[in-house]
Design a protein around this motif. Structure first.
Motif, mmCIF file in Angstrom:
data_model
loop_
_atom_site.group_PDB
_atom_site.id
_atom_site.type_symbol
_atom_site.label_atom_id
_atom_site.label_comp_id
_atom_site.label_asym_id
_atom_site.label_seq_id
_atom_site.Cartn_x
_atom_site.Cartn_y
_atom_site.Cartn_z
ATOM 1 N N PHE A 122 0.893 -1.275 -0.002
ATOM 2 C CA PHE A 122 0.190 0.000 0.099
ATOM 3 C C PHE A 122 0.979 1.247 -0.074
ATOM 4 N N TYR A 123 2.071 1.189 0.855
ATOM 5 C CA TYR A 123 2.726 2.395 0.703
ATOM 6 C C TYR A 123 3.574 2.642 -0.446
ATOM 7 N N LEU A 124 3.940 1.438 -0.975
ATOM 8 C CA LEU A 124 4.695 1.544 -2.364
ATOM 9 C C LEU A 124 3.959 1.921 -3.522
ATOM 10 N N PHE A 125 2.785 1.621 -3.595
ATOM 11 C CA PHE A 125 1.555 1.895 -4.626
ATOM 12 C C PHE A 125 0.945 3.108 -4.512
ATOM 13 N N LEU A 126 1.041 3.672 -3.260
ATOM 14 C CA LEU A 126 0.049 4.657 -2.991
ATOM 15 C C LEU A 126 -0.125 5.681 -4.107
ATOM 16 N N PHE A 127 0.951 6.271 -4.576
ATOM 17 C CA PHE A 127 1.196 7.302 -5.514
ATOM 18 C C PHE A 127 0.979 6.797 -6.730
ATOM 19 N N PRO A 128 1.712 5.628 -7.205
ATOM 20 C CA PRO A 128 1.367 5.029 -8.606
ATOM 21 C C PRO A 128 0.021 4.820 -8.936
ATOM 22 N N LEU A 129 -0.822 4.000 -7.860
ATOM 23 C CA LEU A 129 -2.054 3.650 -8.166
ATOM 24 C C LEU A 129 -3.172 4.865 -8.338
ATOM 25 N N THR A 130 -2.693 5.916 -7.665
ATOM 26 C CA THR A 130 -3.663 7.183 -7.620
ATOM 27 C C THR A 130 -3.406 8.102 -8.735
ATOM 28 N N GLY A 131 -2.393 8.178 -9.513
ATOM 29 C CA GLY A 131 -1.945 9.170 -10.390
ATOM 30 C C GLY A 131 -3.194 9.392 -11.450
ATOM 31 N N SER A 132 -3.568 10.472 -11.878
ATOM 32 C CA SER A 132 -4.746 10.340 -12.911
ATOM 33 C C SER A 132 -4.732 11.827 -13.504
ATOM 34 N N SER A 133 -5.001 11.868 -14.831
ATOM 35 C CA SER A 133 -5.008 13.173 -15.213
ATOM 36 C C SER A 133 -6.234 13.755 -15.134
#
Length: 329
Positions: free
Chosen positions: A308-319
């Protein structure tokens, strides 16, 4: 960068106005539950009574419509937002199903341990695949209340909570030029404060519980609702997607708080293995299986937290992110 230039403009509304409206929405949301005998907590009327559920749904629907109308007026009249821009700020449109799927994946990673326990250890996976439990839950008034409109323990649920404390409150704070960090860590406090009245309800229905334990329960409830609020506000700013946080909220309601101690695969207070078998092969096999499941659960629980910590930013990035700066460049 447009977000940076937007954040540097003077506030469209005063910060105190955003805070006042947020408190007003909270009051509008909670007070109606105490105005009618059909919704007011009491020892005589069960929350599970269909009449009580329908009355509570009508109450939160009224509160949500009033708060929505006020927010749209402020966004349009003071923020000069077009209808398209209003829908964008509210997180209603455009809807990205890809962003929604990524958010649910992120939450599933966090709950990897509980998913393992409920799906594998307790055998719930087959029911998830068939969708039978989801249908049974949502086809009843109680299930509809808990997972959609009003939660069993909180008098409200994912749709109305996320509409009020994310979709409506956050755009007001954006107009007031609060920073991204301020929005993430401030707006969920309104969400947490809205649960304070549960101390009264709990004392009413559990009069023999010591006041200290009742207060401790309320403090704990405030803490975990605020923690979820931090996450929901972060995701809403990052994705501009109301659907994502509604589904994430429903997911968390279904899963509940993760287990942090004890064995999996056995009921509390029940000895591991069949009664009377002592240390024969069958009893030892059952105990070994429980120990293995328990070890696997806690390993997966920790791995899920790290993931969850590692993917928090990658999986919430959006245009479709809202116009707020979260990280200064």
């Amino acid at each position: 960068m447009s977000n940076v230039s937007s954040a540097q403009k003077p506030p469209v509304i005063a910060p105190s106005t955003a805070a006042t409206l947020s408190v007003l929405f909270t009051v509008i949301y909670v007070v109606p539950f105490y105005l009618s005998a059909a919704t007011r907590p009491s020892l005589e009327l069960s929350r599970d009574a269909p009449s009580s559920i329908r009355a509570r749904i009508r109450a939160v629907t009224f509160s949500s419509v009033v708060s929505l109308a006020l927010t749209v007026y402020v966004l349009h009249h003071y923020g000069n937002a077009s209808p398209k821009e209003v829908l964008k700020l509210l997180g209603v449109w455009p809807v990205s199903l890809v962003d929604t799927a990524k958010t649910i994946l992120l939450v599933a990673i966090l709950f990897a341990g509980p998913l393992f326990e409920a799906g594998i250890v307790e055998g719930g996976l087959k029911y998830w695949i068939r969708g039978t439990r989801a249908y049974e839950t949502l086809s009843s008034w109680i299930g509809y209340r808990n997972l959609v409109v009003v939660c069993q323990h909180h008098s409200r649920g994912p749709v109305t909570e996320e509409l009020i404390w994310r979709s409506l409150v956050i755009p007001l704070h954006i107009l007031a030029r609060f920073s991204g960090k301020q929005i993430i860590f401030l707006t969920p406090l309104y969400f947490g404060i809205a649960h304070a009245h549960h101390l009264y309800e709990f004392r009413l229905t559990h009069p023999r519980t010591p006041m200290f334990m009742a207060i401790l329960r309320s403090v704990f409830q405030f803490a975990y609702t605020s923690l979820f609020g931090f996450f929901a506000a972060f995701v809403f700013l990052r994705t501009g997607n109301l659907l994502s946080i509604i589904l994430a909220h429903s997911f968390c309601n279904v899963m509940g708080l993760p287990r942090f101690w004890g064995r999996v695969g056995v009921e509390a207070g029940v000895p591991v293995g069949p009664t009377g078998l002592g240390k024969d092969d069958e009893g030892q096999g059952s105990q070994s299986k429980s120990v293995a499941w328990t070890a696997a659960y806690y390993v997966i629980l920790v791995a899920g937290a790290v993931g969850f910590y590692l993917f928090l930013f990658p999986l919430t990035g959006s245009s479709y992110a809202l116009p707020v700066v979260l990280i200064e460049e």
